[in-house]
Design a protein around this motif. Structure first.
Motif, PDB file in Angstrom:
ATOM      1  N   TYR A  51     -25.418 -16.051 -17.984  1.00 53.67           N
ATOM      2  CA  TYR A  51     -26.137 -15.186 -17.164  1.00 53.67           C
ATOM      3  C   TYR A  51     -26.613 -15.765 -15.720  1.00 53.67           C
ATOM      4  CZ  TYR A  51     -30.031 -11.809 -15.876  1.00 53.67           C
ATOM      5  OH  TYR A  51     -30.800 -10.900 -15.415  1.00 53.67           O
ATOM      6  N   TYR A  54     -23.790 -16.493 -13.537  1.00 54.81           N
ATOM      7  CA  TYR A  54     -23.378 -15.112 -12.945  1.00 54.81           C
ATOM      8  C   TYR A  54     -24.167 -14.710 -11.838  1.00 54.81           C
ATOM      9  CZ  TYR A  54     -21.331 -10.461 -12.646  1.00 54.81           C
ATOM     10  OH  TYR A  54     -20.573  -9.395 -12.114  1.00 54.81           O
ATOM     11  N   THR A 334     -13.490 -10.741 -19.003  1.00 56.67           N
ATOM     12  CA  THR A 334     -13.937 -11.383 -17.687  1.00 56.67           C
ATOM     13  C   THR A 334     -15.438 -11.597 -17.577  1.00 56.67           C
ATOM     14  OG1 THR A 334     -14.113  -9.371 -16.201  1.00 56.67           O
ATOM     15  CG2 THR A 334     -11.768 -10.503 -16.629  1.00 56.67           C
ATOM     16  N   LYS A 335     -15.843 -12.460 -16.854  1.00 57.37           N
ATOM     17  CA  LYS A 335     -17.302 -12.569 -16.660  1.00 57.37           C
ATOM     18  C   LYS A 335     -18.119 -11.314 -16.179  1.00 57.37           C
ATOM     19  CE  LYS A 335     -16.913 -14.810 -12.002  1.00 57.37           C
ATOM     20  NZ  LYS A 335     -15.610 -14.469 -11.872  1.00 57.37           N
ATOM     21  N   ASP A 336     -17.302 -10.389 -15.397  1.00 54.76           N
ATOM     22  CA  ASP A 336     -17.893  -9.164 -14.766  1.00 54.76           C
ATOM     23  C   ASP A 336     -18.006  -8.452 -15.929  1.00 54.76           C
ATOM     24  OD1 ASP A 336     -17.956  -9.964 -12.158  1.00 54.76           O
ATOM     25  OD2 ASP A 336     -15.981  -9.703 -11.818  1.00 54.76           O
ATOM     26  N   ASP A 337     -16.774  -8.281 -16.885  1.00 52.52           N
ATOM     27  CA  ASP A 337     -16.955  -7.616 -17.958  1.00 52.52           C
ATOM     28  C   ASP A 337     -18.046  -7.667 -18.855  1.00 52.52           C
ATOM     29  OD1 ASP A 337     -14.539  -6.217 -17.274  1.00 52.52           O
ATOM     30  OD2 ASP A 337     -13.238  -7.434 -18.413  1.00 52.52           O
ATOM     31  N   ALA A 340     -21.884  -8.263 -15.817  1.00 48.66           N
ATOM     32  CA  ALA A 340     -22.081  -7.389 -14.741  1.00 48.66           C
ATOM     33  C   ALA A 340     -23.146  -6.127 -15.016  1.00 48.66           C
ATOM     34  CB  ALA A 340     -21.090  -6.450 -13.917  1.00 48.66           C
ATOM     35  N   SER A 343     -26.653  -7.961 -15.437  1.00 49.57           N
ATOM     36  CA  SER A 343     -27.035  -8.301 -14.266  1.00 49.57           C
ATOM     37  C   SER A 343     -28.084  -7.275 -13.238  1.00 49.57           C
ATOM     38  CB  SER A 343     -25.801  -8.768 -13.208  1.00 49.57           C
ATOM     39  OG  SER A 343     -25.263  -7.912 -12.788  1.00 49.57           O
ATOM     40  N   THR A 426     -23.142  -3.368 -22.919  1.00 54.76           N
ATOM     41  CA  THR A 426     -22.977  -4.822 -22.997  1.00 54.76           C
ATOM     42  C   THR A 426     -21.845  -5.282 -23.917  1.00 54.76           C
ATOM     43  OG1 THR A 426     -24.668  -5.889 -24.362  1.00 54.76           O
ATOM     44  CG2 THR A 426     -25.134  -5.445 -22.063  1.00 54.76           C
TER      45      THR A 426
END
Length: 563
Positions: A51, A54, A334-337, A340, A343, A426
């Motif tokens: 986190y 990111y 993905t890291k966005d999945d 995001a 965040s 999430t």
């Protein structure tokens, strides 16, 4: 070398467990800082690291990362899974204890006991590392935390009770146990009498007074915030409450002036609370706030050259995982999945719930847009309206129902609904809202490199810290000296236990001989002497009373007064 032989050698190497360092080989230190992120499972640490990375690509690592050296098996005396009271108790005393027990020897449980116990010692107060450093080495002592001050973990360092909920016993013991610096929550739990005692003893006492705390020039201070626990870091009003990073720095600045050294315990208390609530953003942001406090301690230790820092949770909580069966294809996300949605959250579930209850129902969508980064779908909004604790719902309480709601989100608790709603956006999963029994991480900095590597038990970690403080084998001796049963201390004298007049307060132990009399009440270090209590005796430790066995525990030296 033959490839088969090489593989065999490697496999043997891999499966030989690392051994925790022998206490006899630990180099002594002057200061000890114990940092406990309450209820922090290893998965919480991993998710917090991702986190943070990111949010800031320049921060791929935590401050604790270079110092992680092993894991710890935490357990109660009669159960593999423990709450904060017995698990931190073990770190402080070297003895596992039962659920709810604060630095107190537990009753034996027969075959259920993980380590054999002595039934004759049940309810015996156990000397803690904090107490031992003050009693034998005259070190300064301090506590920093974000819960209320008599809560289990700070209490484990400086109080004794078979019931962690007896704040009336525990708070008085902490006030009278010679702590130099206390910073955390719990204004409502400091009684007028205890506040007066502290002020008369030279302490600066600050209640919801951040400016006063910052201006205090003395080295003995209690600074408390909020009625009970402090706000989550994500919800904190920085003009009213200090961060755990600032509290840690303040405590170290004051304690480190003491020529004999110091003991400090810092607890990131509310990682555990967010875990109980299954609030993923609350968990990771609380842990990151704690990690920043760790940086303060580690930087001091490296500059000081005489300080050991031990960073270890007391137990796991919630069974949190990065990856959930409710999140499709999370294994290739993905890291966005994965991050995001998290965040965009600006408050904890508790913070969002508080704002919802303070606003009209017409503000719901605006609050979620601002604080969570999304709006509620019609079925989510209807589920919110059915929450029993949602004060602003347009649906009257007697008409609310669990019918026609989203079962995965419905709760009578508004905080719980918000936690479930945020988690649903999430790929975070939870198995429980309670504690868990997996090993926890261990990180440490020792100026001479005497690190506890591999897998340790909570008992062994106590032995390591005791050795570093030059206290190996001393805790039992100190317990026998300062917490002796009154029947042994006053053997041969006339003793009577007088109940409180209202039947609710603590009893008084009255001890007499022909010429002298002692009146002893528990949970303080003050004993009254003389027929009318005209003389005050201050003890080096607090007196404990266990109603389970009708025994007062007190210093052996008190008998000398009657001779």
């Amino acid at each position: 070398m033959n490839k088969r032989i090489l593989l065999l050698c490697l496999s043997v190497f891999v499966f030989i467990p690392a051994k925790s360092i022998d206490p006899s080989q630990v180099k002594p230190v002057k200061n000890l800082i114990v940092m406990i992120p309450d209820g922090t499972s290893l998965a919480t640490v991993s998710i917090a690291r991702w986190y943070q990375w990111y949010l800031d690509p320049g921060k791929p690592n935590l401050h604790i990362d270079p110092y992680i050296c092993g894991t710890v098996r935490t357990f109660s005396s009669n159960a593999p899974i423990g709450d904060s009271a017995p698990t931190t108790s073990c770190y402080m005393t070297g003895y596992p204890s039962r659920a709810g027990y604060v630095s107190t020897y537990p009753p034996a449980a027969g075959d259920d006991d993980i380590i054999p116990l002595d039934p004759s010692k049940a309810y015996q107060p156990l000397t803690t590392l904090l107490e031992a450093t003050r009693l034998t080495q005259q070190k300064a002592t301090g506590l920093v935390f974000t819960c209320e001050f008599p809560h289990a973990t700070p209490a484990d360092c400086s109080a004794h009770s078979y019931d962690r909920g007896r704040y009336d016993w525990i708070s008085s013991q902490m006030v009278h146990n010679g702590l130099d610096v206390v910073i955390g929550g719990g204004v409502s739990l400091l009684t007028e009498a205890d506040e007066a005692y502290l002020k008369a003893d030279g302490y600066g006492v600050y209640k919801n007074d951040i400016a006063g705390m910052r201006a205090e020039r003395g080295n003995r201070m209690w600074a408390l915030y909020n009625e009970k626990d402090m706000a989550y870091d994500l919800d904190r009003d920085a003009s009213r409450e200090p961060s755990i990073e600032e509290m840690t720095r303040t405590a170290i600045e004051k304690l480190s002036t003491h020529e004999n050294g110091f003991f400090l315990m810092v607890e990131g208390s509310k990682v555990d609370w967010a875990a109980h609530a299954n609030d993923p953003v609350g968990m990771v942001t609380e842990f990151l706030a704690f990690d920043r406090a760790c940086r303060v301690a580690l930087e001091f230790a490296k500059q000081d050259g005489q300080t050991l820092v031990v960073i270890v949770p007391d137990h796991g909580n919630s069974g949190i995982s990065l990856g959930s069966r409710n999140c499709r294809s999370y294994g290739t996300a993905t890291k966005d999945d994965l991050f995001a949605a998290m965040s965009l959250v600006r408050r904890t579930a508790e913070g969002i719930a508080a704002r919802l209850n303070a606003s009209s129902a017409s503000a719901v969508q605006q609050i979620f847009r601002e604080d969570a980064g999304f709006e509620l779908a019609p079925e989510e909004l209807n589920t919110l309206y059915q929450c029993r604790s949602y004060e602003s719902s347009p649906v009257p309480k007697d008409e609310r129902s669990d019918r026609d709601v989203l079962p995965s989100l419905y709760s009578s608790s508004l905080n719980d609904f918000v936690s479930k709603l945020i988690t649903s956006k999430t790929c975070i999963g939870f198995t429980t809202g309670g504690h868990t029994g997996e090993e926890v991480f261990l990180a440490a900095y020792h100026p001479a490199g005497s690190l506890p590597v591999g897998v340790s038990t909570n008992v062994e970690l106590n032995h390591y810290m005791a050795a570093a403080l030059g206290l190996s084998g001393r805790l039992d001796e100190l317990t026998a000296t300062h917490f002796a049963p009154h029947t042994r201390v006053f053997d041969g004298y006339a003793c009577s236990i007088v109940l409180a007049a209202d039947g609710k307060g603590s009893p008084t132990l009255v001890v007499k001989n022909r010429r002298k009399q002692l009146s002893i009440t528990p949970n303080t270090n003050i004993v009254r002497a003389g027929n009318r209590g005209q003389e005050e005796i201050r003890l080096p430790s607090v007196v404990i009373y266990a109603d389970k066995n009708d025994t007062f525990y007190l210093p052996e030296s008190l008998a000398n007064y009657l001779k």
